[in-house]
Design a protein around this motif. Structure first.
Motif, PDB file in Angstrom:
ATOM      1  N   SER A  94      -1.921  17.261   7.601  1.00  0.00           N
ATOM      2  CA  SER A  94      -0.850  16.609   7.684  1.00  0.00           C
ATOM      3  C   SER A  94      -0.560  15.474   6.194  1.00  0.00           C
ATOM      4  O   SER A  94      -1.438  14.628   5.908  1.00  0.00           O
ATOM      5  N   ALA A  95      -0.984  16.453   5.162  1.00  0.00           N
ATOM      6  CA  ALA A  95      -0.970  15.846   3.291  1.00  0.00           C
ATOM      7  C   ALA A  95       0.198  15.628   2.819  1.00  0.00           C
ATOM      8  O   ALA A  95       0.614  16.318   3.083  1.00  0.00           O
ATOM      9  N   PHE A  96      -0.065  15.169   1.812  1.00  0.00           N
ATOM     10  CA  PHE A  96       2.105  14.936   1.701  1.00  0.00           C
ATOM     11  C   PHE A  96       1.842  14.717   0.035  1.00  0.00           C
ATOM     12  O   PHE A  96       0.598  13.444  -0.201  1.00  0.00           O
ATOM     13  N   ASN A  97       2.677  15.233  -1.259  1.00  0.00           N
ATOM     14  CA  ASN A  97       2.221  14.724  -2.233  1.00  0.00           C
ATOM     15  C   ASN A  97       3.044  14.230  -3.241  1.00  0.00           C
ATOM     16  O   ASN A  97       4.357  13.891  -2.567  1.00  0.00           O
ATOM     17  N   LEU A  98       2.949  12.574  -3.387  1.00  0.00           N
ATOM     18  CA  LEU A  98       3.617  10.927  -3.622  1.00  0.00           C
ATOM     19  C   LEU A  98       3.693  10.735  -5.222  1.00  0.00           C
ATOM     20  O   LEU A  98       4.532  10.298  -5.479  1.00  0.00           O
ATOM     21  N   ALA A  99       2.612  12.066  -5.744  1.00  0.00           N
ATOM     22  CA  ALA A  99       2.219  12.177  -7.459  1.00  0.00           C
ATOM     23  C   ALA A  99       3.957  12.639  -7.520  1.00  0.00           C
ATOM     24  O   ALA A  99       4.988  12.964  -6.971  1.00  0.00           O
ATOM     25  N   LEU A 100       4.324  11.570  -8.557  1.00  0.00           N
ATOM     26  CA  LEU A 100       6.185  11.779  -9.839  1.00  0.00           C
ATOM     27  C   LEU A 100       5.553  11.675 -11.033  1.00  0.00           C
ATOM     28  O   LEU A 100       4.710  10.938 -11.743  1.00  0.00           O
ATOM     29  N   ALA A 101       6.487  12.970 -11.656  1.00  0.00           N
ATOM     30  CA  ALA A 101       6.421  12.520 -13.285  1.00  0.00           C
ATOM     31  C   ALA A 101       7.386  11.684 -14.140  1.00  0.00           C
ATOM     32  O   ALA A 101       7.635  10.438 -13.505  1.00  0.00           O
ATOM     33  N   GLY A 102       6.360  11.044 -14.213  1.00  0.00           N
ATOM     34  CA  GLY A 102       7.170  10.114 -15.843  1.00  0.00           C
ATOM     35  C   GLY A 102       6.085   8.750 -15.474  1.00  0.00           C
ATOM     36  O   GLY A 102       6.507   7.655 -16.157  1.00  0.00           O
ATOM     37  N   THR A 103       4.990   8.616 -13.789  1.00  0.00           N
ATOM     38  CA  THR A 103       4.527   7.174 -13.420  1.00  0.00           C
ATOM     39  C   THR A 103       2.893   7.049 -13.971  1.00  0.00           C
ATOM     40  O   THR A 103       2.711   8.089 -14.371  1.00  0.00           O
ATOM     41  N   SER A 104       3.076   5.904 -13.864  1.00  0.00           N
ATOM     42  CA  SER A 104       1.412   5.382 -13.723  1.00  0.00           C
ATOM     43  C   SER A 104       0.948   5.389 -12.238  1.00  0.00           C
ATOM     44  O   SER A 104       1.226   5.410 -11.301  1.00  0.00           O
ATOM     45  N   LEU A 105      -0.438   4.454 -12.259  1.00  0.00           N
ATOM     46  CA  LEU A 105      -0.894   3.936 -10.865  1.00  0.00           C
ATOM     47  C   LEU A 105      -0.416   2.764 -10.731  1.00  0.00           C
ATOM     48  O   LEU A 105      -0.486   2.817  -9.490  1.00  0.00           O
ATOM     49  N   GLY A 106       0.970   2.744 -11.397  1.00  0.00           N
ATOM     50  CA  GLY A 106       1.528   1.354 -10.915  1.00  0.00           C
ATOM     51  C   GLY A 106       2.338   1.879  -9.490  1.00  0.00           C
ATOM     52  O   GLY A 106       2.193   1.137  -8.341  1.00  0.00           O
ATOM     53  N   THR A 107       2.656   3.097 -10.023  1.00  0.00           N
ATOM     54  CA  THR A 107       3.927   3.590  -8.954  1.00  0.00           C
ATOM     55  C   THR A 107       3.033   3.904  -7.601  1.00  0.00           C
ATOM     56  O   THR A 107       3.154   3.472  -6.519  1.00  0.00           O
ATOM     57  N   GLY A 108       1.900   4.744  -7.872  1.00  0.00           N
ATOM     58  CA  GLY A 108       1.087   4.645  -6.841  1.00  0.00           C
ATOM     59  C   GLY A 108       0.182   3.928  -6.092  1.00  0.00           C
ATOM     60  O   GLY A 108       0.141   3.511  -4.966  1.00  0.00           O
ATOM     61  N   ARG A 109       0.241   2.420  -6.559  1.00  0.00           N
ATOM     62  CA  ARG A 109      -0.236   0.517  -6.212  1.00  0.00           C
ATOM     63  C   ARG A 109       1.025   0.453  -5.122  1.00  0.00           C
ATOM     64  O   ARG A 109       0.821  -0.086  -3.882  1.00  0.00           O
ATOM     65  N   GLU A 110       2.259   0.797  -5.602  1.00  0.00           N
ATOM     66  CA  GLU A 110       3.588   0.735  -5.433  1.00  0.00           C
ATOM     67  C   GLU A 110       3.425   1.729  -3.875  1.00  0.00           C
ATOM     68  O   GLU A 110       4.103   0.590  -2.951  1.00  0.00           O
ATOM     69  N   GLN A 111       3.751   2.517  -4.022  1.00  0.00           N
ATOM     70  CA  GLN A 111       3.632   3.255  -2.683  1.00  0.00           C
ATOM     71  C   GLN A 111       2.578   3.183  -1.463  1.00  0.00           C
ATOM     72  O   GLN A 111       2.962   3.130  -0.618  1.00  0.00           O
ATOM     73  N   LEU A 112       1.599   2.453  -1.765  1.00  0.00           N
ATOM     74  CA  LEU A 112       0.333   2.467  -1.362  1.00  0.00           C
ATOM     75  C   LEU A 112       0.268   1.326  -0.250  1.00  0.00           C
ATOM     76  O   LEU A 112       0.402   0.357   1.309  1.00  0.00           O
ATOM     77  N   ASP A 113       1.208   0.668  -1.350  1.00  0.00           N
ATOM     78  CA  ASP A 113       1.824  -1.278  -0.660  1.00  0.00           C
ATOM     79  C   ASP A 113       3.213  -1.000   0.865  1.00  0.00           C
ATOM     80  O   ASP A 113       2.980  -1.722   1.520  1.00  0.00           O
ATOM     81  N   GLN A 114       3.834   0.105   0.419  1.00  0.00           N
ATOM     82  CA  GLN A 114       5.251   0.629   1.141  1.00  0.00           C
ATOM     83  C   GLN A 114       4.082   0.895   1.844  1.00  0.00           C
ATOM     84  O   GLN A 114       4.733   1.011   3.247  1.00  0.00           O
ATOM     85  N   LEU A 115       2.974   2.022   2.180  1.00  0.00           N
ATOM     86  CA  LEU A 115       2.503   2.710   2.969  1.00  0.00           C
ATOM     87  C   LEU A 115       1.984   1.348   4.059  1.00  0.00           C
ATOM     88  O   LEU A 115       1.926   1.004   5.481  1.00  0.00           O
TER      89      LEU A 115
END
Length: 408
Positions: A94-115
């Motif tokens: 059940s693992a998924f790679n949400l990493a995105l080229a050219g992004t910083s931790l701000g994108t990861g933060r937004e992704q966790l907000d969306q989840l």
């Protein structure tokens, strides 16, 4: 002579033709499904291999993660997107790679907000932290981040565009072509970019050219980046704030959190030294340790580990093939900044505590182990410099050339 009736008939027929074209195009997009949004069918040789999206990357990945009902997520930039395969057995199904080229931790933060917005609580988080993203000029005013306004139509808009646009039709036709390409630029159903197209570049130009091209770009960047980690007035920075928010998400959701310092190739660490960034790199690690310890102190039950995969081990000290040698292949790195899935698998085994995980690669970093970690890296560096002196000499030349180009 054209009558009004003829003109109306022309408009009607024209409208029917256009509508039929739009419907046919949308039907083809839905059937071929280049972004894995509809799940009608996947057939080998027709549409099983999907192209790497050039737009709506985050929305497409988030959709895939939710459809997969993922509870383990990989966050980060291109190093994580290309190197950490969510299908590694140590992570589970059940693992998924949400990493995105050219992004910083701000994108990861937004992704966790969306989840969080859709009620998903990650069971495990593997978060790649990028040293270069944390560098700031302490004297400059801190940039103000304006919150992105959200509209209830945003979700509808991107989904409509991915069904009815000419770009989507083009990507559908591209999907059909990719099935016959030996090393396609593609993305897996679980968000991983295997970077297969680099195999073609390596065959055509050799790994030396790939390493050298990226090294020249890195050298230019390293001599001009700021050397600070926090703003003088606030004592923080945007990436530190994002890191804190990600850690807070993990604490709230009771996630098993793993912060990953990437395994930069020895060439990059040698360039850090030549560019005067080595001390800042060490200070950054200390900052990460401090932030993790704050979380642990405030939340005794928090499960968070800071992994230092940097250093000069036999993995990072992998020899760079000679200039002109197109037959030599590297095992661990595409180029100095991006490690291959083979090394990523070793990292994930270490993180997940799987059987056969190498304890000599990947150091659990905290206040008690910091001195030992520094000693490890110093010992590895000495061995690497003796085994591969060309890596360090090349780093000196690259930084010297970059400084000369800037008149430094």
């Amino acid at each position: 002579m054209t009558t009004e009736r003829d003109f109306k008939r022309f408009l009607t027929i024209g409208g029917i033709v256009v509508a039929a074209g739009v419907i046919a195009s949308a039907a083809l997009v839905a059937l071929i499904d280049p972004y894995r949004l509809y799940g009608i069918t996947e057939i080998a040789g027709i549409n099983r291999v999907k192209p790497l999206p050039t737009r709506y990357q985050n929305q497409i990945k988030m959709h895939g993660a939710l459809e997969h009902q993922a509870d383990t997520f990989i966050l980060g930039n291109s190093r994580a997107e290309l190197g950490l395969n969510p299908e590694h057995t140590a992570l589970g199904a059940s693992a998924f790679n949400l990493a995105l080229a050219g992004t910083s931790l701000g994108t990861g933060r937004e992704q966790l907000d969306q989840l969080q917005d859709v009620g998903v609580k990650p069971k495990r988080l593997v978060v790649g932290v990028e040293f270069l993203d944390f560098l700031v000029d302490p004297s400059k005013p801190r940039p103000v981040r304006e919150p992105k306004p959200k509209s209830p139509f945003d979700e509808l808009a991107w989904k409509a565009d991915t069904l009815f646009s000419m770009d989507s039709l083009s990507d559908s036709l591209k999907t059909l072509r990719l099935q016959r390409v030996a090393d396609p630029q593609s993305i897996t159903a679980r968000g991983f970019n295997p970077l297969l197209e680099y195999n073609k570049f390596a065959r055509a130009d050799g790994y030396y050219s790939i390493f050298q091209q990226r090294a020249v770009e890195n050298a230019k960047r390293f001599v001009r980046v700021p050397r600070g980690l926090v703003n003088n007035e606030t004592g923080s920075s945007p990436n530190i704030d994002d890191l804190r928010a990600i850690l807070a998400h993990g604490v709230r959701d009771q996630s098993d959190m793993h912060l990953v310092i990437y395994p930069y190739h020895a060439q990059i660490l040698a360039m850090f030294e030549e560019a005067g960034l080595a001390t800042t790199f060490d200070n950054w690690k200390a900052l990460l340790v401090e932030e993790v310890e704050k979380v642990r102190a405030a939340n005794p039950g928090a499960r968070v580990t800071l992994w230092d995969f940097s250093g000069f081990s036999s993995y990072q000290c992998e020899p760079i093939p000679a200039k002109g040698d197109k037959s030599a292949k590297t095992k661990w790195y595409w180029e100095a900044g991006h490690f291959k899935p083979a090394l990523g698998d070793i990292m994930l085994s270490r993180i997940a505590g799987g059987k056969g995980a190498s304890e000599s690669f990947g150091f659990a970093l905290d206040p008690a182990t910091a001195a030992g970690n520094n000693a490890r890296i110093a010992s590895e560096r000495a061995n690497c410099a003796a085994a591969q002196p060309g890596i360090f000499e090349n780093a000196r030349q690259l930084i010297s050339t970059a400084r000369g180009a800037r008149g430094m």
